[in-house]
Design a protein around this motif. Sequence first.
Motif, short mmCIF file in Angstrom:
data_model
loop_
_atom_site.label_atom_id
_atom_site.label_comp_id
_atom_site.label_asym_id
_atom_site.label_seq_id
_atom_site.Cartn_x
_atom_site.Cartn_y
_atom_site.Cartn_z
N GLU A 71 -16.32 -7.70 2.57
CA GLU A 71 -15.67 -6.60 3.30
C GLU A 71 -14.18 -6.86 3.43
OE1 GLU A 71 -15.80 -4.46 7.72
OE2 GLU A 71 -17.31 -5.94 7.16
N VAL A 72 -13.38 -5.86 3.15
CA VAL A 72 -11.94 -5.96 3.31
C VAL A 72 -11.61 -6.03 4.80
CG1 VAL A 72 -9.71 -4.85 2.91
CG2 VAL A 72 -11.52 -4.69 1.18
N ILE A 73 -10.90 -7.09 5.21
CA ILE A 73 -10.57 -7.25 6.63
C ILE A 73 -9.06 -7.24 6.88
CG2 ILE A 73 -12.71 -8.38 7.29
CD1 ILE A 73 -11.32 -11.06 7.01
N ALA A 74 -8.27 -7.20 5.81
CA ALA A 74 -6.82 -7.05 5.96
C ALA A 74 -6.24 -6.63 4.62
CB ALA A 74 -6.17 -8.36 6.43
N VAL A 75 -5.16 -5.87 4.66
CA VAL A 75 -4.49 -5.42 3.43
C VAL A 75 -3.01 -5.78 3.50
CG1 VAL A 75 -6.12 -3.54 3.07
CG2 VAL A 75 -4.00 -3.11 4.33
N GLY A 76 -2.41 -5.99 2.33
CA GLY A 76 -1.00 -6.33 2.27
C GLY A 76 -0.11 -5.15 2.58
N PRO A 77 1.18 -5.41 2.78
CA PRO A 77 2.13 -4.35 3.13
C PRO A 77 2.17 -3.24 2.08
CG PRO A 77 3.13 -6.53 3.35
CD PRO A 77 1.81 -6.73 2.68
N GLY A 78 2.09 -1.99 2.54
CA GLY A 78 2.26 -0.84 1.68
C GLY A 78 1.12 -0.57 0.71
N LEU A 79 0.01 -1.29 0.84
CA LEU A 79 -1.09 -1.12 -0.11
C LEU A 79 -1.81 0.20 0.11
CD1 LEU A 79 -2.75 -2.54 -2.37
CD2 LEU A 79 -4.33 -3.24 -0.56
N THR A 80 -2.08 0.90 -0.96
CA THR A 80 -2.89 2.11 -0.90
C THR A 80 -4.09 1.94 -1.82
OG1 THR A 80 -1.63 3.16 -2.70
CG2 THR A 80 -0.89 3.58 -0.43
N GLY A 81 -5.14 2.72 -1.57
CA GLY A 81 -6.33 2.64 -2.41
C GLY A 81 -7.39 1.71 -1.89
N ARG A 82 -7.05 0.83 -0.98
CA ARG A 82 -8.01 -0.05 -0.32
C ARG A 82 -7.68 -0.07 1.16
NH1 ARG A 82 -10.19 0.67 -4.29
NH2 ARG A 82 -10.64 -0.74 -6.03
N LYS A 83 -8.73 -0.14 1.99
CA LYS A 83 -8.50 -0.15 3.43
C LYS A 83 -9.47 -1.11 4.10
CE LYS A 83 -11.55 3.80 4.43
NZ LYS A 83 -12.18 3.80 3.08
N VAL A 84 -9.14 -1.49 5.32
CA VAL A 84 -10.02 -2.35 6.11
C VAL A 84 -11.37 -1.67 6.28
CG1 VAL A 84 -10.39 -3.39 8.38
CG2 VAL A 84 -8.12 -3.49 7.31
N GLY A 85 -12.45 -2.42 6.04
CA GLY A 85 -13.79 -1.87 6.15
C GLY A 85 -14.43 -1.58 4.81
N ASP A 86 -13.64 -1.46 3.74
CA ASP A 86 -14.20 -1.25 2.40
C ASP A 86 -15.05 -2.45 2.00
OD1 ASP A 86 -12.89 1.14 2.15
OD2 ASP A 86 -11.36 0.43 0.77
N VAL A 87 -16.16 -2.19 1.33
CA VAL A 87 -16.96 -3.26 0.74
C VAL A 87 -16.67 -3.27 -0.75
CG1 VAL A 87 -19.30 -4.15 0.33
CG2 VAL A 87 -18.75 -3.02 2.50
#
Length: 325
Positions: A153-169
Amino acid sequence: MKCRTDLKLDQNPMTQSLHHLPHHSLRRLNPSISSLFHSNHCTNFKFQRFRLAATGLYKAHNSTAKPVARAQSTATATATATATKMVKAIRVHELGGPEVLKWEDVEIGEPKEGEICVRNKAVGLNYIDVYFRKGIYPVSSIPFTPGVEAVGEVIAVGPGLTGRKVGDVVGYVLSPMGAYAEEQILPASAVVPLPPSIDPVVAASVMLKGLTAHYLLRRSFKVEPGHTILVHAAAGGTGSLLCQWGNALGATVIGTVSSKEKALQAKEDGCHHVIMYKEEDFVSRVNEITSGQGVEVVYDSVGKDTFELLHLAQKKTPAAAAMVR
């Protein structure tokens, strides 16, 4: 952990999607799986049960703390202004047997631009991991964290990232190495989304072997209805997928195995004919089954015991035959 130590698995390059990848139990596939494994050949089966054909799976421990980190050994970590967090990982400080695997704390840092932090739910164990641990395949540095296949599970994303978000598996395979960890930093471009209909354990056990089966059946030699194919090690991780998928494509599948137990498994996986190659001359049996015509393609992951005789089981017209190792 569930382990099958009789498997020999192939290394293959990473692709950016799971197009044409079969579900791990191709013989009974739920149409909902097609949102991830969207081959035209893989959407008309009913999923009743699945069998893990990986060398094993590690279910990562759940952690409630927020991530902040890029993996590095605590012994070599340098102080930074960024807050750090400890997670558990299996580390290799010297090449060798399983005794060199150490369960220890590591620090990870915040995901940078283009990166995500993933908390692993399931980690696939593959034979290639053993090759890296032993030094058969080179690693870029030591110590290192092994593992090339996981779902989390995505629990953090880098600055300015699009296409992925917290909570994505998401799932990933092959690059970068480091899946034997509770959490890891990954390039966002290296992962693929996992729909809710796919169990993380199933996905983590199939991606590497599924991609291998895909390029063997659809790229190295394109199997078509009416073809006859020969699959060595038919009950192995990749072999079981080749049998299921080849059957679904309309090919006649001949499989070789080394034991009666594996023969039953290969039959269940869709082999029309199963040969016990330690008790039978597989070349004679193939020629008998095909009335002397041979097969269009041979998939060999055994090696010395079978390779020198493979050409005798193939069709005699070079344009109509292929051999894939």
